[in-house]
Design a protein around this motif. Structure first.
Motif, PDB file in Angstrom:
ATOM      1  N   GLN A 102      11.976  -6.009  13.441  1.00  0.00           N
ATOM      2  CA  GLN A 102      12.727  -6.399  14.630  1.00  0.00           C
ATOM      3  C   GLN A 102      11.857  -7.156  15.627  1.00  0.00           C
ATOM      4  O   GLN A 102      12.300  -8.119  16.239  1.00  0.00           O
ATOM      5  CB  GLN A 102      13.328  -5.161  15.304  1.00  0.00           C
ATOM      6  N   TRP A 103      10.609  -6.727  15.820  1.00  0.00           N
ATOM      7  CA  TRP A 103       9.763  -7.283  16.869  1.00  0.00           C
ATOM      8  C   TRP A 103       8.608  -8.144  16.358  1.00  0.00           C
ATOM      9  O   TRP A 103       7.891  -8.750  17.153  1.00  0.00           O
ATOM     10  CB  TRP A 103       9.208  -6.164  17.747  1.00  0.00           C
ATOM     11  N   ASN A 104       8.375  -8.158  15.063  1.00  0.00           N
ATOM     12  CA  ASN A 104       7.262  -8.913  14.495  1.00  0.00           C
ATOM     13  C   ASN A 104       7.790  -9.879  13.448  1.00  0.00           C
ATOM     14  O   ASN A 104       8.759  -9.593  12.767  1.00  0.00           O
ATOM     15  CB  ASN A 104       6.252  -7.970  13.827  1.00  0.00           C
ATOM     16  N   ARG A 105       7.088 -10.971  13.297  1.00  0.00           N
ATOM     17  CA  ARG A 105       7.486 -11.926  12.273  1.00  0.00           C
ATOM     18  C   ARG A 105       6.629 -11.664  11.038  1.00  0.00           C
ATOM     19  O   ARG A 105       5.846 -12.495  10.614  1.00  0.00           O
ATOM     20  CB  ARG A 105       7.330 -13.340  12.796  1.00  0.00           C
ATOM     21  N   LEU A 106       6.803 -10.467  10.490  1.00  0.00           N
ATOM     22  CA  LEU A 106       6.029 -10.017   9.333  1.00  0.00           C
ATOM     23  C   LEU A 106       6.913 -10.126   8.102  1.00  0.00           C
ATOM     24  O   LEU A 106       7.830  -9.338   7.912  1.00  0.00           O
ATOM     25  CB  LEU A 106       5.569  -8.567   9.539  1.00  0.00           C
ATOM     26  N   LEU A 107       6.641 -11.118   7.283  1.00  0.00           N
ATOM     27  CA  LEU A 107       7.387 -11.302   6.052  1.00  0.00           C
ATOM     28  C   LEU A 107       6.430 -11.067   4.892  1.00  0.00           C
ATOM     29  O   LEU A 107       5.653 -11.945   4.524  1.00  0.00           O
ATOM     30  CB  LEU A 107       7.995 -12.708   5.988  1.00  0.00           C
ATOM     31  N   VAL A 108       6.442  -9.859   4.389  1.00  0.00           N
ATOM     32  CA  VAL A 108       5.606  -9.468   3.246  1.00  0.00           C
ATOM     33  C   VAL A 108       6.527  -8.729   2.289  1.00  0.00           C
ATOM     34  O   VAL A 108       6.997  -7.637   2.597  1.00  0.00           O
ATOM     35  CB  VAL A 108       4.444  -8.545   3.669  1.00  0.00           C
ATOM     36  N   GLU A 109       6.788  -9.324   1.141  1.00  0.00           N
ATOM     37  CA  GLU A 109       7.754  -8.737   0.220  1.00  0.00           C
ATOM     38  C   GLU A 109       7.131  -8.165  -1.041  1.00  0.00           C
ATOM     39  O   GLU A 109       7.713  -7.296  -1.673  1.00  0.00           O
ATOM     40  CB  GLU A 109       8.815  -9.778  -0.140  1.00  0.00           C
ATOM     41  N   THR A 110       5.955  -8.655  -1.426  1.00  0.00           N
ATOM     42  CA  THR A 110       5.333  -8.195  -2.671  1.00  0.00           C
ATOM     43  C   THR A 110       3.883  -7.799  -2.415  1.00  0.00           C
ATOM     44  O   THR A 110       3.284  -8.186  -1.403  1.00  0.00           O
ATOM     45  CB  THR A 110       5.339  -9.299  -3.743  1.00  0.00           C
ATOM     46  N   LEU A 111       3.327  -7.046  -3.354  1.00  0.00           N
ATOM     47  CA  LEU A 111       1.915  -6.683  -3.248  1.00  0.00           C
ATOM     48  C   LEU A 111       1.035  -7.924  -3.251  1.00  0.00           C
ATOM     49  O   LEU A 111       0.019  -7.968  -2.544  1.00  0.00           O
ATOM     50  CB  LEU A 111       1.517  -5.737  -4.382  1.00  0.00           C
ATOM     51  N   GLU A 112       1.410  -8.931  -4.010  1.00  0.00           N
ATOM     52  CA  GLU A 112       0.618 -10.172  -4.024  1.00  0.00           C
ATOM     53  C   GLU A 112       0.657 -10.864  -2.662  1.00  0.00           C
ATOM     54  O   GLU A 112      -0.367 -11.362  -2.180  1.00  0.00           O
ATOM     55  CB  GLU A 112       1.115 -11.114  -5.125  1.00  0.00           C
ATOM     56  N   ASP A 113       1.845 -10.893  -2.017  1.00  0.00           N
ATOM     57  CA  ASP A 113       1.937 -11.438  -0.653  1.00  0.00           C
ATOM     58  C   ASP A 113       0.997 -10.677   0.278  1.00  0.00           C
ATOM     59  O   ASP A 113       0.295 -11.274   1.092  1.00  0.00           O
ATOM     60  CB  ASP A 113       3.362 -11.297  -0.089  1.00  0.00           C
ATOM     61  N   ALA A 114       1.015  -9.362   0.162  1.00  0.00           N
ATOM     62  CA  ALA A 114       0.195  -8.513   1.027  1.00  0.00           C
ATOM     63  C   ALA A 114      -1.293  -8.755   0.789  1.00  0.00           C
ATOM     64  O   ALA A 114      -2.077  -8.857   1.735  1.00  0.00           O
ATOM     65  CB  ALA A 114       0.543  -7.045   0.803  1.00  0.00           C
TER      66      ALA A 114
END
Length: 195
Positions: free
Chosen positions: A54-66
């Protein structure tokens, strides 16, 4: 180093890149430490948490993204443009993120960024972590001005700013695009001499 305008840099280049990112202690047996690749699952969990999203623009969907994001955190420390820590128990899993984005060593400023997972919310951890990274940024790194910006609808972040000693300077209209549209943001700041 002297800039082309004749004004010396507030913090000379090399103050971060020539040093390892420090581990910073917090009250209640917590610490701030660099992110490890083994923390990738925590970033994925945060990217799925509605409160974080809601408050952060954190788009991390996979372990590889992370993992790529964690590698970029270390690269950005070396480039002296950000300093991001995991909030954790010593030897334990990360429960949150805090640090400095938009570091401008020459101009002496940075903006704090943070989030915390639901299991660690409500206990003042983010306020304590904000105080600690602010002390590091002002006293150890030598920055002059720190910003904390948040949506006016994010009352928890307003409390964090107040508890960490940041002064409310005003409201920036339609300043950040969130998933639900443009939000006005409060601008809080802390400058050398405030703490």
């Amino acid at each position: 180093m002297i800039s082309s305008s004749g004004i010396p840099a507030v913090v000379p280049a090399g103050q971060m890149a020539t040093r390892d990112q420090p581990v910073l202690s917090l009250p209640r047996g917590l610490e701030l430490r660099p992110w490890h690749l083994s923390d990738a699952d925590v970033l994925v969990a945060a990217g799925q948490d509605p409160g974080v999203r809601q408050w952060n623009r954190l788009l991390v969907e996979t372990l590889e993204d992370a993992r790529r994001r964690i590698e970029r955190m270390h690269e950005r420390w070396q480039a002296e443009v950000s300093a991001i820590w995991a909030i954790a128990r010593p030897g334990g899993e990360a429960m949150g993120l805090i640090g400095w984005g938009d570091i401008d060593l020459s101009g002496g400023s940075a903006e704090v960024v943070y989030w915390i997972l639901p299991s660690a919310r409500g206990g003042g951890v983010v306020a304590e972590a904000t105080k600690r990274v602010s002390e590091w940024a002002l006293n150890d790194l030598g920055l002059h001005r720190l910003r904390l910006c948040h949506s006016v609808a994010n009352t928890a972040s307003c409390r964090v700013a107040e508890k960490a000693g940041y002064s409310l300077e005003g409201t920036m209209r339609s300043a950040l695009l969130h998933a639900d549209g443009w939000h006005d943001e409060h601008l809080h700041a802390l400058v050398q001499g405030d703490i």
